[in-house]
Design a protein around this motif. Structure first.
Motif, PDB file in Angstrom:
ATOM      1  N   ALA A 168     -13.107  -9.534  -4.773  1.00 53.85           N
ATOM      2  CA  ALA A 168     -12.761  -8.580  -3.686  1.00 53.85           C
ATOM      3  C   ALA A 168     -11.402  -8.327  -5.094  1.00 53.85           C
ATOM      4  O   ALA A 168     -10.742  -9.531  -5.870  1.00 53.85           O
ATOM      5  CB  ALA A 168     -11.241  -9.622  -2.884  1.00 53.85           C
ATOM      6  N   THR A 169     -10.922  -7.275  -4.880  1.00 50.93           N
ATOM      7  CA  THR A 169     -10.041  -6.528  -6.007  1.00 50.93           C
ATOM      8  C   THR A 169      -8.992  -5.615  -5.357  1.00 50.93           C
ATOM      9  O   THR A 169      -9.404  -4.635  -3.692  1.00 50.93           O
ATOM     10  CB  THR A 169     -10.843  -5.709  -6.950  1.00 50.93           C
ATOM     11  OG1 THR A 169     -11.766  -4.835  -6.199  1.00 50.93           O
ATOM     12  CG2 THR A 169     -11.258  -6.501  -7.433  1.00 50.93           C
ATOM     13  N   GLY A 170      -7.836  -5.288  -5.182  1.00 53.55           N
ATOM     14  CA  GLY A 170      -6.993  -4.316  -4.675  1.00 53.55           C
ATOM     15  C   GLY A 170      -6.428  -3.680  -5.372  1.00 53.55           C
ATOM     16  O   GLY A 170      -5.692  -4.130  -6.586  1.00 53.55           O
ATOM     17  N   LYS A 171      -5.975  -2.479  -5.507  1.00 56.08           N
ATOM     18  CA  LYS A 171      -4.917  -1.975  -6.261  1.00 56.08           C
ATOM     19  C   LYS A 171      -4.516  -0.885  -5.929  1.00 56.08           C
ATOM     20  O   LYS A 171      -4.785   0.201  -5.643  1.00 56.08           O
ATOM     21  CB  LYS A 171      -5.735  -1.025  -8.288  1.00 56.08           C
ATOM     22  CG  LYS A 171      -5.257  -0.160  -9.218  1.00 56.08           C
ATOM     23  CD  LYS A 171      -5.683   0.030 -10.135  1.00 56.08           C
ATOM     24  CE  LYS A 171      -4.707   0.430 -11.392  1.00 56.08           C
ATOM     25  NZ  LYS A 171      -5.727   0.915 -12.341  1.00 56.08           N
ATOM     26  N   GLU A 172      -2.196  -0.957  -6.499  1.00 54.73           N
ATOM     27  CA  GLU A 172      -1.963   0.354  -5.680  1.00 54.73           C
ATOM     28  C   GLU A 172      -1.279   0.913  -6.888  1.00 54.73           C
ATOM     29  O   GLU A 172      -0.975  -0.327  -7.966  1.00 54.73           O
ATOM     30  CB  GLU A 172      -1.077  -0.469  -5.066  1.00 54.73           C
ATOM     31  CG  GLU A 172      -1.353  -0.898  -3.128  1.00 54.73           C
ATOM     32  CD  GLU A 172      -0.520  -1.472  -2.715  1.00 54.73           C
ATOM     33  OE1 GLU A 172       1.076  -0.551  -2.751  1.00 54.73           O
ATOM     34  OE2 GLU A 172      -0.293  -1.873  -2.027  1.00 54.73           O
ATOM     35  N   SER A 173      -0.967   2.257  -7.084  1.00 56.31           N
ATOM     36  CA  SER A 173      -0.346   3.079  -8.092  1.00 56.31           C
ATOM     37  C   SER A 173       0.560   4.103  -7.260  1.00 56.31           C
ATOM     38  O   SER A 173       0.487   4.692  -6.587  1.00 56.31           O
ATOM     39  CB  SER A 173      -1.315   4.017  -8.126  1.00 56.31           C
ATOM     40  OG  SER A 173      -2.316   2.368  -9.072  1.00 56.31           O
ATOM     41  N   ASN A 174       1.466   3.624  -8.120  1.00 51.24           N
ATOM     42  CA  ASN A 174       3.248   5.239  -7.474  1.00 51.24           C
ATOM     43  C   ASN A 174       3.386   5.720  -8.624  1.00 51.24           C
ATOM     44  O   ASN A 174       4.164   4.671  -9.375  1.00 51.24           O
ATOM     45  CB  ASN A 174       3.906   4.367  -6.372  1.00 51.24           C
ATOM     46  CG  ASN A 174       3.743   4.038  -5.277  1.00 51.24           C
ATOM     47  OD1 ASN A 174       2.915   4.564  -4.269  1.00 51.24           O
ATOM     48  ND2 ASN A 174       3.449   2.168  -4.794  1.00 51.24           N
ATOM     49  N   ILE A 175       3.489   7.139  -8.674  1.00 50.22           N
ATOM     50  CA  ILE A 175       3.824   7.575  -9.410  1.00 50.22           C
ATOM     51  C   ILE A 175       5.126   8.789  -8.934  1.00 50.22           C
ATOM     52  O   ILE A 175       4.253   8.884  -7.863  1.00 50.22           O
ATOM     53  CB  ILE A 175       2.842   8.319 -10.290  1.00 50.22           C
ATOM     54  CG1 ILE A 175       2.397   7.176 -11.289  1.00 50.22           C
ATOM     55  CG2 ILE A 175       3.903   9.076 -11.827  1.00 50.22           C
ATOM     56  CD1 ILE A 175       1.093   7.843 -11.804  1.00 50.22           C
ATOM     57  N   SER A 176       5.965   8.717  -9.403  1.00 46.81           N
ATOM     58  CA  SER A 176       6.933   9.729  -9.102  1.00 46.81           C
ATOM     59  C   SER A 176       7.800  11.061  -9.927  1.00 46.81           C
ATOM     60  O   SER A 176       8.285   9.675 -10.926  1.00 46.81           O
ATOM     61  CB  SER A 176       8.160   9.457  -8.173  1.00 46.81           C
ATOM     62  OG  SER A 176       8.794   8.198  -8.743  1.00 46.81           O
TER      63      SER A 176
END
Length: 233
Positions: free
Chosen positions: A95-103
């Motif tokens: 199980a893998t998860g990834k979140e990315s936020n660029i502003s």
């Protein structure tokens, strides 16, 4: 585009796949004479001492009073007790998860933010969210018991014995066979001139059959065609 030529190429490819499947299906059936790797080994011939001049001693006919009858020479017979049992199981989970936020903030021009009707036009942001979940299980169990008597085909320099042999059994409309070859240590041979199969090094054990029952349990050549890697479907 030449439709007729294209269809002809497909027909030729299909015919070639059918021929390959039929040939492989016919060649998969075992035969008695398909290999010499399991034929019994005969002991070395003994030359008769014709001119013994009346002596009771004859070369090659000696008898030891202190040795047992365990196999030790080429052509000697030894019994392999089949005691094969394997159990294997495997499970995996990932199980893998990834979140990315660029502003990107509002760009200023001449000290003022670039807007259109009061709304920033050069301000942007990127957000990504990735999730993966995988799971797999596998299990296998095999068991083979019985016995087969083989012959010593070679005595290695370290004293180990290379053995080989086969046994065919004909029952009604089918035949079953057991084949084995490998290397045995003389120390592992019991007093009954037998050794368990799990003490046979480099062992190759085959248990299969041919005939009506074997054919009923095997897939036909057309089914093999559609299951093969060459199938276009």
């Amino acid at each position: 585009m030449n439709i007729t030529g294209l269809n002809l190429n497909y027909i030729k490819a299909f015919i070639a796949i059918v021929i390959v499947s039929v040939v492989s299906a016919c060649s998969s059936a075992p035969t008695r004479d398909d290999s010499e790797a399991y034929t019994s080994a005969a002991p070395a011939a003994v030359n008769d001492d014709v001119n013994n001049m009346g002596s009771i001693y004859r070369s090659g006919y000696g008898m030891s009073l202190f040795l047992d009858r365990r196999a030790r020479q080429v052509g000697d017979i030894i019994t392999i007790t089949l005691e094969e049992k394997t159990d294997a199981s495997k499970s995996s989970s990932t199980a893998t998860g990834k979140e990315s936020n660029i502003s990107v903030p509002t760009v200023t021009l001449l000290g003022r933010g670039a807007t259109y009707d009061g709304v920033p036009i050069l301000s942007t942001g990127v957000s990504t969210d990735q999730d993966f979940s995988g799971q797999g299980t596998s299990s296998q169990s095999n068991s083979l018991t019985g016995s087969i008597t083989v012959t010593v085909s070679e005595v290695l320099r370290n004293g180990s014995l290379r053995v080989r042999g086969e046994k065919w059994v004909t029952i009604n409309q089918g035949e079953e066979f057991i084949r084995i070859n490998g290397i045995v240590r003389p120390e592992d041979i019991g007093a009954d001139n037998a050794v368990p199969s799990y003490k046979v090094a480099d062992a190759r054990i085959t248990y299969s059959g041919k005939g009506a029952l074997a054919d009923a349990n095997s897939m036909g050549w057309l089914g093999r065609l559609f299951q093969s890697v060459l199938s276009p479907f």
